[in-house]
Design an enzyme around this catalytic site. Structure first.
Site, PDB file in Angstrom:
ATOM      1  NE  ARG A 166      -3.732  -2.262   0.188  1.00 24.61           N
ATOM      2  CZ  ARG A 166      -3.339  -3.416  -0.358  1.00 24.61           C
ATOM      3  NH1 ARG A 166      -2.230  -3.475  -1.076  1.00 24.61           N
ATOM      4  NH2 ARG A 166      -4.059  -4.497  -0.218  1.00 24.61           N
ATOM      5  CB  SER A 217      -8.748  -0.844   4.971  1.00 21.00           C
ATOM      6  OG  SER A 217      -9.247  -2.097   4.572  1.00 21.00           O
ATOM      7  CD  GLU A 287      -5.593   1.036   2.649  1.00 26.36           C
ATOM      8  OE1 GLU A 287      -5.249   0.004   3.250  1.00 26.36           O
ATOM      9  OE2 GLU A 287      -6.435   1.064   1.734  1.00 26.36           O
TER      10      GLU A 287
HETATM   11  N1  EPU Z   1     -11.044  -9.367  11.162  1.00 25.80           N
HETATM   12  C1  EPU Z   1     -11.545  -9.330  12.444  1.00 25.80           C
HETATM   13  N2  EPU Z   1     -12.544  -8.433  12.728  1.00 25.80           N
HETATM   14  C2  EPU Z   1     -13.061  -7.592  11.793  1.00 25.80           C
HETATM   15  C3  EPU Z   1     -12.531  -7.628  10.488  1.00 25.80           C
HETATM   16  C4  EPU Z   1     -11.516  -8.531  10.189  1.00 25.80           C
HETATM   17  O1  EPU Z   1     -11.127 -10.066  13.318  1.00 25.80           O
HETATM   18  O2  EPU Z   1     -13.962  -6.814  12.117  1.00 25.80           O
HETATM   19  C5  EPU Z   1     -10.017 -10.373  10.829  1.00 25.80           C
HETATM   20  C6  EPU Z   1     -10.638 -11.396   9.878  1.00 25.80           C
HETATM   21  O3  EPU Z   1     -11.222 -12.439  10.585  1.00 25.80           O
HETATM   22  C7  EPU Z   1      -9.470 -11.850   9.067  1.00 25.80           C
HETATM   23  C8  EPU Z   1      -8.530 -10.674   9.071  1.00 25.80           C
HETATM   24  O4  EPU Z   1      -8.968  -9.786  10.100  1.00 25.80           O
HETATM   25  O5  EPU Z   1      -8.817 -12.931   9.693  1.00 25.80           O
HETATM   26  C9  EPU Z   1      -8.463  -9.990   7.731  1.00 25.80           C
HETATM   27  O6  EPU Z   1      -9.714  -9.459   7.378  1.00 25.80           O
HETATM   28  P1  EPU Z   1     -10.171  -9.333   5.847  1.00 25.80           P
HETATM   29  O7  EPU Z   1     -10.110 -10.669   5.194  1.00 25.80           O
HETATM   30  O8  EPU Z   1     -11.459  -8.618   5.813  1.00 25.80           O
HETATM   31  O9  EPU Z   1      -9.058  -8.493   5.145  1.00 25.80           O
HETATM   32  P2  EPU Z   1      -8.333  -7.135   5.564  1.00 25.80           P
HETATM   33  O10 EPU Z   1      -6.899  -7.447   5.729  1.00 25.80           O
HETATM   34  O11 EPU Z   1      -9.033  -6.449   6.682  1.00 25.80           O
HETATM   35  C10 EPU Z   1      -7.704  -6.398   3.147  1.00 25.80           C
HETATM   36  C11 EPU Z   1      -7.616  -5.058   2.474  1.00 25.80           C
HETATM   37  C12 EPU Z   1      -8.992  -4.695   1.891  1.00 25.80           C
HETATM   38  C13 EPU Z   1      -9.453  -5.796   0.939  1.00 25.80           C
HETATM   39  C14 EPU Z   1      -9.518  -7.102   1.733  1.00 25.80           C
HETATM   40  C15 EPU Z   1      -9.954  -8.290   0.889  1.00 25.80           C
HETATM   41  C16 EPU Z   1      -5.950  -3.793   3.742  1.00 25.80           C
HETATM   42  C17 EPU Z   1      -5.736  -2.750   4.785  1.00 25.80           C
HETATM   43  N3  EPU Z   1      -7.236  -4.055   3.458  1.00 25.80           N
HETATM   44  O12 EPU Z   1      -8.563  -6.232   4.265  1.00 25.80           O
HETATM   45  O13 EPU Z   1      -8.821  -3.506   1.157  1.00 25.80           O
HETATM   46  O14 EPU Z   1     -10.717  -5.483   0.389  1.00 25.80           O
HETATM   47  O15 EPU Z   1      -8.207  -7.385   2.270  1.00 25.80           O
HETATM   48  O16 EPU Z   1      -8.918  -8.724   0.098  1.00 25.80           O
HETATM   49  O17 EPU Z   1      -4.996  -4.336   3.192  1.00 25.80           O
HETATM   50  C18 EPU Z   1      -8.847  -1.152   1.312  1.00 25.80           C
HETATM   51  O18 EPU Z   1      -7.616  -1.238   1.178  1.00 25.80           O
HETATM   52  O19 EPU Z   1      -9.451  -0.074   1.444  1.00 25.80           O
HETATM   53  C19 EPU Z   1      -9.596  -2.398   1.367  1.00 25.80           C
HETATM   54  C20 EPU Z   1     -10.893  -2.452   1.601  1.00 25.80           C
END
Ligand code: EPU
Length: 293
Positions: A166, A217, A287
């Site tokens: 990012r 995010s 971010e």
């Molecule tokens: N989780 C929690 N609680 C929550 C949300 C998530 O415990 O309320 C845990 C989930 O259980 C999971 C982990 O956190 O084990 C990761 O969550 P998720 O799969 O939703 O992915 P993320 O890392 O939060 C990233 C990107 C998103 C993208 C998703 C899907 C970043 C900061 N965010 O989210 O990108 O849509 O993966 O691939 O890298 C963005 O950058 O604006 C964005 C939405």
């Protein structure tokens, strides 16, 4: 100043962001071509007017009282998309829609674009942030980009852009105009399969991400962990400040429930950061970009 160019004075920026928040900019400009863009930069610099580049507005929080200076949007003049199938290359303008580029690549059988599914915004914004998901990032396929500088146009190679999670290290004071992307082998016969996979991923995202207005995010994932997990562990899901809320669907989304102010969104985000730092000794990094604060 800015004669003959589509420049709007005192234009409210809220409609140009996915949060639908933010006050007016002194000037909002839509250059049609490189010559107009260069003239905007020259004249703003001569008049000591600060310059801000607006992408798709999907990763941006703008102060309720707006910001001083010139905001430039490439949406109108830099949204071309030129294919070169024999070379597996696409030349794409920074103002083009990133979801449109993603869809086009999938239709052509370029699997790497599956990793970009659901990422909103403009191609320029996606490049600057090295946007993507865990399945892939745009930086992987960038061959070079063309940037506008005060000294004229320059081409930067992938190495010069320093793509990382990012982030990139584009030289400051440059404006990204166009990118040349090269894909590893296309397979047009896989079009249906890729579009189906993209559809399933989109459904998955729909179930795990909120519908309210947000900028995606709010924080980057810290190394080896997830911002969403950390925030949820502090019991902050659903917490509200005025019209701003920590989404109860995904804790790393700070949402505008309809009547939030940008100030409330930022205050809530800062509170979330403090709580995570107190509990885990981890300072979450934003971010989302913040303008005018
Ligand atoms: N989780 C929690 N609680 C929550 C949300 C998530 O415990 O309320 C845990 C989930 O259980 C999971 C982990 O956190 O084990 C990761 O969550 P998720 O799969 O939703 O992915 P993320 O890392 O939060 C990233 C990107 C998103 C993208 C998703 C899907 C970043 C900061 N965010 O989210 O990108 O849509 O993966 O691939 O890298 C963005 O950058 O604006 C964005 C939405």
């Amino acid at each position: 100043m800015f004669e003959g160019i589509d420049v709007r004075e005192n234009e409210v920026l809220a409609p140009y962001t996915t949060f639908k928040l933010g006050g007016p900019a002194d000037y909002l400009a839509f250059p049609k071509n490189v010559a107009e863009l260069q003239r905007l930069l020259d004249e703003a610099t001569t008049n000591r007017i600060p310059i801000h580049l607006l992408g798709g507005g999907s990763n941006l929080l703008i102060h309720d009282s707006g910001l001083r200076g010139l905001v430039v949007s490439l949406e109108k003049g830099f949204s071309h998309l030129e294919l070169s199938l024999e070379k597996n290359e696409i030349r794409v303008g920074a103002g083009a829609s990133f979801p449109k580029l993603t869809r086009r690549c999938l239709e052509l059988g370029w699997e790497v674009a599956l990793g970009w599914g659901g990422v909103p915004g403009s191609v320029g914004g996606a490049l600057k942030m090295n946007a993507g998901t865990r399945l892939g990032e745009i930086g992987e396929v960038v061959l070079s980009v063309e940037v506008s500088t005060l000294e004229g146009m320059r081409v930067l190679t992938q190495e010069q852009m320093g793509f990382a999670y990012r982030s990139t290290s584009f030289p400051s004071g440059t404006i990204l105009c166009e990118a040349l992307l090269r894909f590893p082998g296309a397979d047009p016969l896989r079009k249906q399969e890729l579009l189906e996979k993209a559809r399933l991923l989109a459904l998955q995202r729909k179930a795990t991400q909120p519908k309210e207005r947000s900028a995606g995010s709010m924080f980057k994932n810290p190394p080896g962990d997830y911002a969403g997990r950390l925030i949820e562990s502090c019991d902050l899901k659903g917490l509200k400040m005025g019209g701003a809320a920590v989404s109860s669907v995904h804790a790393n989304f700070i949402v505008n429930e309809g009547k939030a102010t940008a100030f409330e969104i930022l205050r809530l985000s800062e509170y979330v950061r403090e709580r995570v730092e107190q509990k885990f000794d981890i300072k979450l990094e934003y971010e989302v970009r913040r303008w005018g604060f």
